[in-house]
Design a protein around this motif. Structure first.
Motif, PDB file in Angstrom:
ATOM      1  N   THR A 159      -5.243   9.645  -4.660  1.00  0.00           N
ATOM      2  CA  THR A 159      -4.451   9.053  -5.848  1.00  0.00           C
ATOM      3  C   THR A 159      -3.080   9.954  -6.110  1.00  0.00           C
ATOM      4  O   THR A 159      -1.753   9.605  -6.472  1.00  0.00           O
ATOM      5  CB  THR A 159      -5.157   8.616  -6.840  1.00  0.00           C
ATOM      6  OG1 THR A 159      -6.065   7.562  -6.453  1.00  0.00           O
ATOM      7  CG2 THR A 159      -4.449   8.034  -8.012  1.00  0.00           C
ATOM      8  N   TRP A 163       0.190   8.406  -5.760  1.00  0.00           N
ATOM      9  CA  TRP A 163       1.143   8.033  -6.933  1.00  0.00           C
ATOM     10  C   TRP A 163       1.726   9.139  -7.795  1.00  0.00           C
ATOM     11  O   TRP A 163       2.454   9.009  -8.763  1.00  0.00           O
ATOM     12  CB  TRP A 163       0.223   7.288  -8.031  1.00  0.00           C
ATOM     13  CG  TRP A 163      -0.354   5.832  -7.254  1.00  0.00           C
ATOM     14  CD1 TRP A 163      -1.673   5.904  -6.711  1.00  0.00           C
ATOM     15  CD2 TRP A 163       0.183   4.722  -7.351  1.00  0.00           C
ATOM     16  NE1 TRP A 163      -1.739   4.565  -6.172  1.00  0.00           N
ATOM     17  CE2 TRP A 163      -0.648   3.908  -6.667  1.00  0.00           C
ATOM     18  CE3 TRP A 163       1.391   4.232  -7.673  1.00  0.00           C
ATOM     19  CZ2 TRP A 163      -0.375   2.496  -6.344  1.00  0.00           C
ATOM     20  CZ3 TRP A 163       1.725   2.976  -7.600  1.00  0.00           C
ATOM     21  CH2 TRP A 163       0.759   2.108  -6.891  1.00  0.00           C
ATOM     22  N   ARG A 177      -9.127  -1.652  -7.150  1.00  0.00           N
ATOM     23  CA  ARG A 177      -9.056  -2.291  -6.103  1.00  0.00           C
ATOM     24  C   ARG A 177     -10.081  -1.774  -5.011  1.00  0.00           C
ATOM     25  O   ARG A 177     -10.079  -2.548  -3.960  1.00  0.00           O
ATOM     26  CB  ARG A 177      -7.481  -2.105  -5.417  1.00  0.00           C
ATOM     27  CG  ARG A 177      -6.433  -2.529  -6.137  1.00  0.00           C
ATOM     28  CD  ARG A 177      -5.082  -2.151  -5.673  1.00  0.00           C
ATOM     29  NE  ARG A 177      -4.669  -2.262  -4.265  1.00  0.00           N
ATOM     30  CZ  ARG A 177      -3.974  -3.345  -3.888  1.00  0.00           C
ATOM     31  NH1 ARG A 177      -3.624  -4.325  -4.725  1.00  0.00           N
ATOM     32  NH2 ARG A 177      -3.906  -3.489  -2.725  1.00  0.00           N
ATOM     33  N   TYR A 188     -13.613  -3.722   4.215  1.00  0.00           N
ATOM     34  CA  TYR A 188     -12.653  -3.109   3.135  1.00  0.00           C
ATOM     35  C   TYR A 188     -12.332  -4.473   1.998  1.00  0.00           C
ATOM     36  O   TYR A 188     -12.310  -4.281   0.890  1.00  0.00           O
ATOM     37  CB  TYR A 188     -11.269  -3.047   3.786  1.00  0.00           C
ATOM     38  CG  TYR A 188     -10.468  -2.066   2.870  1.00  0.00           C
ATOM     39  CD1 TYR A 188     -11.101  -0.636   2.326  1.00  0.00           C
ATOM     40  CD2 TYR A 188      -9.320  -2.280   2.361  1.00  0.00           C
ATOM     41  CE1 TYR A 188     -10.443   0.063   1.753  1.00  0.00           C
ATOM     42  CE2 TYR A 188      -8.464  -1.452   1.616  1.00  0.00           C
ATOM     43  CZ  TYR A 188      -9.005  -0.260   1.299  1.00  0.00           C
ATOM     44  OH  TYR A 188      -8.309   0.574   0.511  1.00  0.00           O
ATOM     45  N   ASN A 275      -8.544   7.136   6.006  1.00  0.00           N
ATOM     46  CA  ASN A 275      -7.716   7.528   4.895  1.00  0.00           C
ATOM     47  C   ASN A 275      -8.293   8.980   4.904  1.00  0.00           C
ATOM     48  O   ASN A 275      -9.151   9.762   5.263  1.00  0.00           O
ATOM     49  CB  ASN A 275      -8.490   7.025   3.482  1.00  0.00           C
ATOM     50  CG  ASN A 275      -7.951   5.603   3.435  1.00  0.00           C
ATOM     51  OD1 ASN A 275      -7.284   5.297   4.293  1.00  0.00           O
ATOM     52  ND2 ASN A 275      -8.394   5.213   2.603  1.00  0.00           N
ATOM     53  N   ARG A 284      -2.970   8.062   4.513  1.00  0.00           N
ATOM     54  CA  ARG A 284      -3.826   7.470   5.831  1.00  0.00           C
ATOM     55  C   ARG A 284      -3.073   7.461   6.975  1.00  0.00           C
ATOM     56  O   ARG A 284      -2.016   7.537   6.922  1.00  0.00           O
ATOM     57  CB  ARG A 284      -4.018   6.209   5.219  1.00  0.00           C
ATOM     58  CG  ARG A 284      -3.057   5.239   4.884  1.00  0.00           C
ATOM     59  CD  ARG A 284      -3.448   3.964   4.036  1.00  0.00           C
ATOM     60  NE  ARG A 284      -2.311   3.114   3.904  1.00  0.00           N
ATOM     61  CZ  ARG A 284      -2.459   2.007   3.022  1.00  0.00           C
ATOM     62  NH1 ARG A 284      -3.278   1.686   2.504  1.00  0.00           N
ATOM     63  NH2 ARG A 284      -1.193   1.382   2.719  1.00  0.00           N
ATOM     64  N   TYR A 318       6.025   0.122  -4.278  1.00  0.00           N
ATOM     65  CA  TYR A 318       4.882  -0.106  -5.108  1.00  0.00           C
ATOM     66  C   TYR A 318       5.799  -0.066  -6.573  1.00  0.00           C
ATOM     67  O   TYR A 318       6.319   1.037  -7.139  1.00  0.00           O
ATOM     68  CB  TYR A 318       3.946   0.772  -5.051  1.00  0.00           C
ATOM     69  CG  TYR A 318       3.060   1.183  -3.729  1.00  0.00           C
ATOM     70  CD1 TYR A 318       2.004   0.211  -3.763  1.00  0.00           C
ATOM     71  CD2 TYR A 318       3.602   1.646  -2.989  1.00  0.00           C
ATOM     72  CE1 TYR A 318       1.318   0.363  -2.439  1.00  0.00           C
ATOM     73  CE2 TYR A 318       2.912   1.864  -1.830  1.00  0.00           C
ATOM     74  CZ  TYR A 318       1.628   1.144  -1.448  1.00  0.00           C
ATOM     75  OH  TYR A 318       0.826   1.291  -0.179  1.00  0.00           O
ATOM     76  N   TYR A 353       1.708  -5.321  -8.688  1.00  0.00           N
ATOM     77  CA  TYR A 353       1.087  -4.739  -7.631  1.00  0.00           C
ATOM     78  C   TYR A 353       0.412  -5.992  -6.779  1.00  0.00           C
ATOM     79  O   TYR A 353      -0.947  -6.003  -6.661  1.00  0.00           O
ATOM     80  CB  TYR A 353      -0.048  -3.753  -7.842  1.00  0.00           C
ATOM     81  CG  TYR A 353      -0.481  -2.841  -6.897  1.00  0.00           C
ATOM     82  CD1 TYR A 353      -0.127  -3.156  -5.472  1.00  0.00           C
ATOM     83  CD2 TYR A 353      -1.321  -1.756  -7.106  1.00  0.00           C
ATOM     84  CE1 TYR A 353      -0.819  -2.324  -4.627  1.00  0.00           C
ATOM     85  CE2 TYR A 353      -1.806  -1.083  -6.217  1.00  0.00           C
ATOM     86  CZ  TYR A 353      -1.468  -1.166  -4.643  1.00  0.00           C
ATOM     87  OH  TYR A 353      -2.268  -0.601  -4.004  1.00  0.00           O
TER      88      TYR A 353
HETATM   89  N1  UDP Z   1      -7.673   4.706  -3.188  1.00  0.00           N
HETATM   90  C1  UDP Z   1      -8.165   6.075  -3.143  1.00  0.00           C
HETATM   91  N2  UDP Z   1      -8.873   6.596  -1.854  1.00  0.00           N
HETATM   92  C2  UDP Z   1      -9.053   5.739  -1.020  1.00  0.00           C
HETATM   93  C3  UDP Z   1      -8.515   4.485  -1.130  1.00  0.00           C
HETATM   94  C4  UDP Z   1      -7.663   3.988  -2.149  1.00  0.00           C
HETATM   95  O1  UDP Z   1      -8.183   6.838  -4.382  1.00  0.00           O
HETATM   96  O2  UDP Z   1      -9.575   6.152   0.134  1.00  0.00           O
HETATM   97  C5  UDP Z   1      -7.163   4.449  -4.459  1.00  0.00           C
HETATM   98  C6  UDP Z   1      -5.625   4.976  -4.526  1.00  0.00           C
HETATM   99  O3  UDP Z   1      -5.318   5.102  -5.718  1.00  0.00           O
HETATM  100  C7  UDP Z   1      -4.979   3.706  -3.900  1.00  0.00           C
HETATM  101  C8  UDP Z   1      -5.742   2.643  -4.648  1.00  0.00           C
HETATM  102  O4  UDP Z   1      -6.941   3.152  -4.452  1.00  0.00           O
HETATM  103  O5  UDP Z   1      -3.485   3.624  -4.182  1.00  0.00           O
HETATM  104  C9  UDP Z   1      -5.449   1.186  -3.852  1.00  0.00           C
HETATM  105  O6  UDP Z   1      -5.956   1.630  -2.436  1.00  0.00           O
HETATM  106  P1  UDP Z   1      -5.411   0.377  -1.487  1.00  0.00           P
HETATM  107  O7  UDP Z   1      -6.017   0.611  -0.121  1.00  0.00           O
HETATM  108  O8  UDP Z   1      -5.552  -1.088  -2.008  1.00  0.00           O
HETATM  109  O9  UDP Z   1      -3.996   0.453  -1.201  1.00  0.00           O
HETATM  110  P2  UDP Z   1      -2.737  -0.221  -0.502  1.00  0.00           P
HETATM  111  O10 UDP Z   1      -3.087  -0.680   0.668  1.00  0.00           O
HETATM  112  O11 UDP Z   1      -2.017  -1.357  -1.351  1.00  0.00           O
HETATM  113  O12 UDP Z   1      -1.684   1.048  -0.454  1.00  0.00           O
END
Ligand code: UDP
Length: 379
Positions: A159, A163, A177, A188, A275, A284, A318, A353
Motif C-alpha cells: 500500500t 498509494w 478490496r 482473486y 505481488n 506487481r 486512480y 475507484y
Molecule cells: N493490496 C495489498 N497487497 C496486495 C494486494 C492488494 O496491500 O497484495 C491492497 C493495496 O492497497 C491495493 C488494494 O489492496 O491498492 C487494492 O488491490 P487491487 O488488487 O484491487 O488493486 P487494483 O488491481 O485495482 O490496482
C-alpha cells in the motif's frame, strides 16, 4: 460553431456504453472524443510482436456478479473463461492472495496454522471475508498476532508503494478490496462471471462503437473544442476538477509507470500475477499470456511503479479515496449537479475507484434514466 446532439468526452468504458446505447436505442447522433490516439480508454490492449495480447494500462480481468452487465457486454465479445489467481511473495514464498486458509498453512507451522484456523472460523465463520483493518481490531491475542503478520507482510509495503500512505490513511474500502478470506477458495474474485474478451478488449470496444450514428475523433482534447461545440447532452468522463478549471482545488490521483519486459522464453513466472509487498520498487508483475492462454515462444510481463499524478508528466489512473478528497469531490459534485444536460461518469468523472463492471453498470443505469426522460418528453 459545431453542433452535435450528444458529445461524449472520453472513449473508455463509460463513454462507449453510453455511445452504444444512445445510438442504437435512441437513434441519436453521438460524437465521442478522446485525447489519446486509440479507443477503449484504460481497457485498451494490443498484440505485442511476440504474439501476446498486452494490456497497455495494466492488468484488466473482467469479473461481475451482475447478469445484466455480463449479458450486455456479451453482445460485443465472445469470452475466454478465466478465473484469476494471484500470489504474493512473502518471505520468499509465493502465497495465495487474498490471504486465505491455504496461505495460513503456507506461512506458519502446521500446529500454529491449525489453531489460528480454528479461531478464525469460530470468530468469523467459514467462507467469511474479513478486511485486514477489521481483523486488526481483534482482541484475541492469537488473532491480533495473525492480523499484525498479514498487515505487515501483505498490506503495508504494497500500500505504501501503491498509494504513498498506509492502509489506515485511505478509505477502508481500498484494503477491503482484498480481504482475508476464511476459505480455501484460491481465486482473486468470487463473482459468478469471470472472463477476458476472447479477442481482446480493443476488439470488444470496436464492436461497441461500430454504429453509423457513432463518430469517434481521437487525438482531440475537450479543452480545444469546448468553446466551439454546441451539444444537447454532454457526457464527461474526464477529471471532474479539470472540468471546473480546478477552481475549488486539485483532486489528487495516483499514476503508474508500467514497464514492459519481453523475454525469449516460454514463461517467466509461475502464474498471471505476482505481488511483491516486501520486495522491489514495483507492486506487481503480470504475465499476460496466461490471460488468454496464448501459446508463444516469447513472453511479456509488466511491472507497475506507482507515483503521484503530476500534470503534464504522467496520466491519472486512480482517484485517492480518503476523507479529505471525498469532501473536495463532494463540492465539485454539487457544482456538477447544477450543470443541466452534463453528466459526469467513470473513475475520473465520479472520482470513484470503480471496477470495470461497476463502470458499465452505472453507464447503463444513466442511459436508462435518460431514456425514461425522453419517453416522458414525447408522451
Ligand atoms: N493490496 C495489498 N497487497 C496486495 C494486494 C492488494 O496491500 O497484495 C491492497 C493495496 O492497497 C491495493 C488494494 O489492496 O491498492 C487494492 O488491490 P487491487 O488488487 O484491487 O488493486 P487494483 O488491481 O485495482 O490496482
Amino acid at each position: 460553431m459545431r453542433k452535435v446532439q450528444n458529445l461524449i468526452v472520453g472513449c473508455g468504458l463509460s463513454g462507449m456504453v453510453l455511445a452504444e446505447r444512445i445510438a442504437s436505442q435512441l437513434g441519436e447522433e453521438v460524437l465521442v472524443i478522446d485525447k489519446r490516439d486509440h479507443i477503449g480508454g484504460n481497457i485498451y490492449d494490443y498484440r505485442d510482436s511476440s504474439g501476446v495480447t498486452v494490456h497497455k494500462y495494466g492488468p484488466h480481468v473482467f469479473h461481475t456478479k451482475y447478469k445484466e452487465v455480463w449479458d450486455y457486454l456479451s453482445r460485443f465479445t465472445d469470452w475466454h473463461y478465466f478465473m484469476y489467481r494471484v500470489k504474493a511473495v512473502i518471505d520468499g514464498e509465493e502465497v495465495n492472495i487474498p490471504f486465505n486458509l491455504d496461505s495460513l498453512y503456507k506461512v506458519f507451522p502446521h500446529k500454529l496454522a491449525s489453531d489460528l484456523e480454528a479461531k478464525l472460523i469460530k470468530k468469523f465463520g467459514f467462507n467469511h471475508k474479513v478486511p485486514i483493518l477489521q481483523l486488526r481490531e481483534s482482541r484475541d491475542s492469537d488473532l491480533e498476532f495473525l492480523a499484525e503478520y498479514v498487515y505487515q507482510k501483505v498490506f503495508l509495503g504494497y500500500t505504501i508503494k501503491q498509494w504513498g500512505v498506509t492502509p489506515e490513511e485511505l478509505d477502508p474500502s481500498v484494503s477491503g478490496r482484498v480481504p482475508v478470506y476464511i476459505s480455501r477458495d484460491n481465486r482473486y474474485f468470487q463473482d459468478k462471471y469471470q472472463a477476458i474478451p476472447a479477442h481482446g478488449y480493443t476488439e470488444m470496444a470496436q464492436n461497441m462503437l461500430n454504429h453509423p450514428l457513432i463518430r469517434v475523433e481521437l487525438n482531440t482534447d475537450f479543452a480545444d473544442i469546448r468553446e466551439k461545440t454546441l451539444y444537447e447532452r454532454l457526457f464527461y468522463s474526464g477529471p471532474i476538477d479539470e472540468f471546473f478549471s480546478f477552481e475549488l482545488g486539485k483532486l489528487p490521483y495516483r499514476s503508474l509507470d508500467i514497464r514492459f519486459r519481453r523475454f525469449d522464453r516460454e514463461y517467466y513466472q509461475s502464474g498471471p500475477q505476482i505481488n511483491y509487498p516486501e520486495n522491489y520498487d514495483f507492486t506487481r508483475s503480470v504475465e499476460y499470456k496466461y490471460y488468454l492462454g496464448e501459446e508463444t515462444a516469447q513472453t511479456v510481463i509488466s511491472e507497475e511503479y506507482s507515483q503521484p499524478y503530476i500534470s503534464g508528466k504522467n496520466e491519472r489512473y486512480y482517484p485517492v479515496p480518503d476523507q479529505k478528497n471525498q469532501e473536495l469531490y463532494d463540492k465539485y459534485r454539487r457544482k456538477a449537479a447544477a450543470c443541466p444536460n452534463v453528466y459526469f461518469v467513470g473513475r475520473l468523472g465520479d472520482y470513484k475507484y470503480y471496477n470495470m463492471d461497476e463502470t458499465v453498470k452505472r453507464a447503463l443505469e444513466l442511459y436508462e434514466r435518460i431514456e425514461a426522460n425522453e419517453v416522458r418528453k414525447v408522451s
